[in-house]
Write a protein that holds these residues in place. Structure first.
Motif, short mmCIF file in Angstrom:
data_model
loop_
_atom_site.label_atom_id
_atom_site.label_comp_id
_atom_site.label_asym_id
_atom_site.label_seq_id
_atom_site.Cartn_x
_atom_site.Cartn_y
_atom_site.Cartn_z
N TRP A 54 -31.07 -26.09 21.51
CA TRP A 54 -31.08 -26.68 22.84
C TRP A 54 -30.08 -27.83 22.91
CZ3 TRP A 54 -32.29 -25.33 27.46
CH2 TRP A 54 -32.47 -26.29 28.46
N LEU A 55 -29.14 -27.73 23.86
CA LEU A 55 -28.07 -28.70 24.01
C LEU A 55 -28.40 -29.66 25.15
CD1 LEU A 55 -25.01 -26.29 23.67
CD2 LEU A 55 -26.40 -27.35 21.87
N HIS A 56 -28.44 -30.94 24.84
CA HIS A 56 -28.84 -31.96 25.80
C HIS A 56 -27.82 -32.12 26.92
CE1 HIS A 56 -25.75 -34.57 24.09
NE2 HIS A 56 -26.20 -34.27 22.89
N GLY A 57 -28.21 -32.84 27.96
CA GLY A 57 -27.32 -33.15 29.06
C GLY A 57 -26.41 -34.33 28.75
N LEU A 58 -25.54 -34.68 29.70
CA LEU A 58 -24.58 -35.76 29.52
C LEU A 58 -25.29 -37.08 29.26
CD1 LEU A 58 -21.52 -36.49 29.73
CD2 LEU A 58 -21.98 -37.11 32.12
N GLY A 59 -24.88 -37.75 28.17
CA GLY A 59 -25.48 -39.02 27.82
C GLY A 59 -26.76 -38.92 27.03
N GLY A 60 -27.24 -37.71 26.78
CA GLY A 60 -28.48 -37.52 26.05
C GLY A 60 -28.23 -37.46 24.55
N SER A 88 -20.79 -34.82 20.95
CA SER A 88 -19.84 -35.81 20.45
C SER A 88 -20.16 -37.17 21.06
CB SER A 88 -18.41 -35.40 20.83
OG SER A 88 -18.06 -34.19 20.21
N PRO A 89 -20.00 -38.27 20.30
CA PRO A 89 -20.30 -39.61 20.83
C PRO A 89 -19.46 -39.93 22.06
CG PRO A 89 -20.02 -39.67 18.45
CD PRO A 89 -19.57 -38.32 18.89
N MET A 90 -20.08 -40.60 23.01
CA MET A 90 -19.39 -41.02 24.23
C MET A 90 -18.83 -42.44 24.05
SD MET A 90 -22.01 -39.66 27.20
CE MET A 90 -20.89 -40.16 28.52
N THR A 91 -17.65 -42.66 24.58
CA THR A 91 -17.08 -44.00 24.52
C THR A 91 -17.67 -44.91 25.58
OG1 THR A 91 -15.27 -43.28 25.96
CG2 THR A 91 -14.90 -43.14 23.59
#
Length: 278
Positions: A54-60, A88-91
């Motif tokens: 299961w792939l999380h949403g943006l920022g999750g 991938s980590p968000m900046t």
């Protein structure tokens, strides 16, 4: 420990070649090349078990999404493992992650290769049945699952994206055969059914109905109109049949917004057991 509280997570040790130990701390995750994942295993099962990645949403993150009641627990209750990788980590969000679907992000990680490494590691460590791994995701995670399904449909047994499909320009075609159940909310304004422009029009989300046409072509479906339409609980279902062997295509619409709706997991599990072919 009850089945509902059956959370088994692992953390890789620092020394190369040293096997990771199972850890009860949900803050820890299994490390593989390119990133990390969390895993929850069902109790009372023997032999290889099927799994949902299961792939999380943006920022999750994997740690938060694996505890989502509408996703993980129903799968665990029916004898499935649930695997939740980190994107991938968000900046812009130090504690958040994103999926760089279709090479649209600036992170060099090969997301498809990372997901393959996650599955291989889970098979080796936890006895997951590698032939019965389904890939799904929400929003940004659904975009990622959709592009994997298009490029390498054979990579997973089936695909179950929620609230996300392609971005424009849509791919001209996808590989097949594919087994896919698309779910979307009628009142979704974050990722509308028709898509919407973002970043001042520099990016444009795709259209769910056009995407279904791409999947029908990939599956060799003879007609554009669905062969089956019905209500099942809170879902309106459309299904295409008469397509190429080894395919399955279904669309579930619900009266809601940008969310994973109640009952979604059981809908997916029933579909997999009867038509999804995992």
């Amino acid at each position: 420990m009850t089945r509902r509280k059956s959370w088994m997570l692992c953390a890789a040790l620092a020394l190369a070649g040293t096997p990771a130990a199972a850890c009860p701390d949900p803050a820890l995750a299994c490390q593989v090349k390119g990133g990390a994942y969390h895993i929850a295993l069902p109790e009372g099962t023997t032999g290889p078990v099927p799994a949902l990645i299961w792939l999380h949403g943006l920022g999750g993150s994997g740690a938060s999404s694996i505890r989502a009641a509408t996703v993980a627990q129903p799968f665990l209750d029916r004898g499935w493992a649930v695997i939740a990788p980190n994107g991938s980590p968000m900046t812009t969000r130090p504690s958040g992650y994103r999926w760089n679907f279709s090479g649209r992000g600036d992170d060099p990680r090969d997301e498809a290769a990372f997901l393959d490494a996650v599955r291989a590691d889970a098979v080796a460590r936890f006895g997951i049945d590698g032939a019965r791994v389904v890939l799904g995701g929400f929003s940004n995670g659904a975009f990622m699952a959709t592009y994997v399904a298009c490029d390498t449909p054979e990579a997973f047994a089936a695909y179950v994206p929620v609230a996300g499909t392609f971005w424009r320009p849509h791919p001209e075609s996808c590989q097949g055969p594919v087994r896919l159940l698309q779910t979307h909310g009628w009142r979704d304004t974050t990722v509308p059914l028709e898509g919407r422009p973002l970043r001042g029009g520099r990016a444009l989300q795709g259209n769910v109905f056009e995407a279904l046409g791409i999947w029908r072509a990939a599956n060799g479906c003879p007609r554009p109109d669905a062969s089956f339409s019905a209500r099942e609980g809170s879902f309106l279902l459309r299904r295409w049949s008469g397509c190429a062997p080894g395919t399955a295509l279904e669309f579930a619409l619900f009266d809601g917004g940008h969310t994973v709706p109640e009952g979604w997991a059981d809908l997916v599990l029933d579909w997999i057991e009867t038509r999804g072919g995992s």
